[in-house]
Write an enzyme that holds these catalytic residues in place. Sequence first.
Site, PDB file in Angstrom:
ATOM      1  N   GLU A 347       0.760  -1.094   0.078  1.00 35.55           N
ATOM      2  CA  GLU A 347      -0.043  -0.074   0.175  1.00 35.55           C
ATOM      3  C   GLU A 347       0.776   0.975  -0.012  1.00 35.55           C
ATOM      4  O   GLU A 347       1.926   1.255   0.844  1.00 35.55           O
ATOM      5  CB  GLU A 347      -0.927   0.083   1.254  1.00 35.55           C
ATOM      6  CG  GLU A 347      -1.963  -1.132   1.487  1.00 35.55           C
ATOM      7  CD  GLU A 347      -2.735  -1.188   2.698  1.00 35.55           C
ATOM      8  OE1 GLU A 347      -2.825   0.011   3.378  1.00 35.55           O
ATOM      9  OE2 GLU A 347      -3.028  -2.051   2.934  1.00 35.55           O
ATOM     10  N   GLU A 397     -13.937   5.050   0.333  1.00 31.84           N
ATOM     11  CA  GLU A 397     -14.749   4.003   1.113  1.00 31.84           C
ATOM     12  C   GLU A 397     -15.428   4.910   2.449  1.00 31.84           C
ATOM     13  O   GLU A 397     -14.612   5.196   3.099  1.00 31.84           O
ATOM     14  CB  GLU A 397     -13.867   3.091   1.646  1.00 31.84           C
ATOM     15  CG  GLU A 397     -13.264   2.265   0.360  1.00 31.84           C
ATOM     16  CD  GLU A 397     -12.434   1.260   1.029  1.00 31.84           C
ATOM     17  OE1 GLU A 397     -12.747   0.112   1.522  1.00 31.84           O
ATOM     18  OE2 GLU A 397     -11.039   1.218   0.746  1.00 31.84           O
ATOM     19  N   LYS A 400     -15.291   3.266   6.220  1.00 24.89           N
ATOM     20  CA  LYS A 400     -13.931   2.956   6.971  1.00 24.89           C
ATOM     21  C   LYS A 400     -13.971   3.590   8.468  1.00 24.89           C
ATOM     22  O   LYS A 400     -14.388   5.034   8.623  1.00 24.89           O
ATOM     23  CB  LYS A 400     -12.853   3.219   6.128  1.00 24.89           C
ATOM     24  CG  LYS A 400     -12.676   2.380   4.949  1.00 24.89           C
ATOM     25  CD  LYS A 400     -11.399   2.993   4.174  1.00 24.89           C
ATOM     26  CE  LYS A 400      -9.967   2.648   4.854  1.00 24.89           C
ATOM     27  NZ  LYS A 400      -8.830   3.305   4.273  1.00 24.89           N
ATOM     28  N   GLU A 408      -9.174   8.887   6.497  1.00 28.80           N
ATOM     29  CA  GLU A 408      -9.197   7.329   6.302  1.00 28.80           C
ATOM     30  C   GLU A 408     -10.257   7.035   5.019  1.00 28.80           C
ATOM     31  O   GLU A 408     -10.075   6.198   4.252  1.00 28.80           O
ATOM     32  CB  GLU A 408      -9.592   6.603   7.238  1.00 28.80           C
ATOM     33  CG  GLU A 408      -8.432   6.103   8.043  1.00 28.80           C
ATOM     34  CD  GLU A 408      -7.425   5.236   7.201  1.00 28.80           C
ATOM     35  OE1 GLU A 408      -7.974   4.166   7.241  1.00 28.80           O
ATOM     36  OE2 GLU A 408      -6.663   5.726   6.707  1.00 28.80           O
TER      37      GLU A 408
END
Length: 562
Positions: A347, A397, A400, A408
């Site tokens: 990542e 997203e 999260k 985040e």
Amino acid sequence: MHSATHLPANHLPQNLLPNCIPPHDNAAKKSPHTLLACFRRCERAPPTPTPSPATPSTKTPPPPPAAASSPSPLPPPMAPRAAAAAVALLLLLFAPPAAAVAAASVGVNWGTMMSHPIHPSAVVGMLRANGIDRVKLFDADPWTVAALAGSGVQAMLAAPNDKLESLARDPRRARDWVRHNVTASLNAGVDVRYVAVGNEPFLKSYNGSFINITFPALKNMQRALDEAGFGQRIKVVVPLNADIYSSPDNKPVPSAGSFRKDINTLMVDIVNFLHANDAPFVVNIYPFLSLYQNPNFPLNFSFFDGATKPVYDQGMVYTNVFDANFDTLVWSLRKAGVPDMRIIVGEVGWPTDGDKNANIRYAQRFYSGFLKKMAKNVGTPLRPGHMEVYLFALIDENQKSVLPGRFERHWGLFTYDGKPKFAMDLSGNGKGNDLAEVKGVQYLPSQWCVFNKDAKDKYKDLPASVNYACSNADCTPLGYGSSCNGLSHDGNISYAFNIYFQTMDQDVRACSFGGLAKITTTNASQGGCLFPVQILSVSGRVVPLLFLPMSLVLLVSVFSLL
């Protein structure tokens, strides 16, 4: 960084809630200024949460505070979705083959923690259109994995942290997992290359919860793959956060790096096991977090354009923190007895909202430099040459945890509706095109839910109503330094109401709040702050957001401009 450090979802102590909602006395009714001091008290002294190792599960939104006339949790509308699903399924068939576009030099992380997922087949069509031929998943969800069949996209499947205990305790669980997820996927035409056991299980924030079970789970998974005949073809890995190694404060250079003392013996065993099975070390590196966690960190050292003072270490020159971090791992592996172990960057990325340094400008600067670096195959000072990397992440997203930070939910290269956030050449060599968007995404009607300024006693139940909206929808853009931080007092309230309304599929009951809200067909977006219109969730299910009392802290911005 699913979560970045991907921390589990947590609640602040429940006794915080009544202290953050001021009494409905006459002063509060007359003026909202009382609210500001209350929310600031919450922001000033938030309790230190104790992370739980459990994987967060989806929860039904809580009932609204008794004093507020907010809507009850709503069942998702069950409108027919067959047509939308059919369109999405056809997209994969007619997407241009990967060879038709400039090949990307990187893979991507594909997370699915969103309330309204786009059909996986449409996402795979977008991957192919952009020449992306590798994805890293955070589970082995059949709905997602099945879309990869026959696509030519290589996959890393994953057994999440909440599976580690059972995998470690019983080898049969590992065999069952391989049979149901690996064998079945291969038979369906999915190109599985890696199986990840856990995700960043040794984060300090987990308080050692996975330390004794990760290695046994890893060994059982390897044995299960060997027994199934896949051990040579598919490699078992453990994606780890960069907090597992470091250099001492008095000598902050890569050559002084080593694995953390509390897990050093365990890490030596793990890396030698992986190396013996010809498996790589997977590490997640985030230059953004270096900047986020240290206000004195030199900004330019986070990027790749050489606009900073270099760091010198045993003849090596470091002009960015990514190279320095990566080579600290190289030194740690040397000291663990595996100097030539292959490394994959699992990542790496830059968020675009949720913090003063999380924005489009910095993200574009980061990716531009990083992708050019990848295209040139220069590697790092200690490891020159090609690097295998996975960008984090594919799509925003909104489910999260925000415990690590409001950013985040904003790591995606693409917005919630599959549109690229900025111009980007994945090839890194100037020969690629800008990113192609996801095709066939359908939207709900163009309508918004906003603050009704004409409501009677409009400040009486306002704190509880806004808290309810932001506890069940994503209000992170309202935070300090975020994209909607510049909204007026009324604009902040409207954003909270609208994002809840959209999350609940525009159910009219979700735009009431006891008369504090109303529906409008006039676009409520202001300046750089987008008031989104929700997409049609072709999954046929709308997953309510996790209830996070931490949203009370986020709400300070709602009243900060009074």
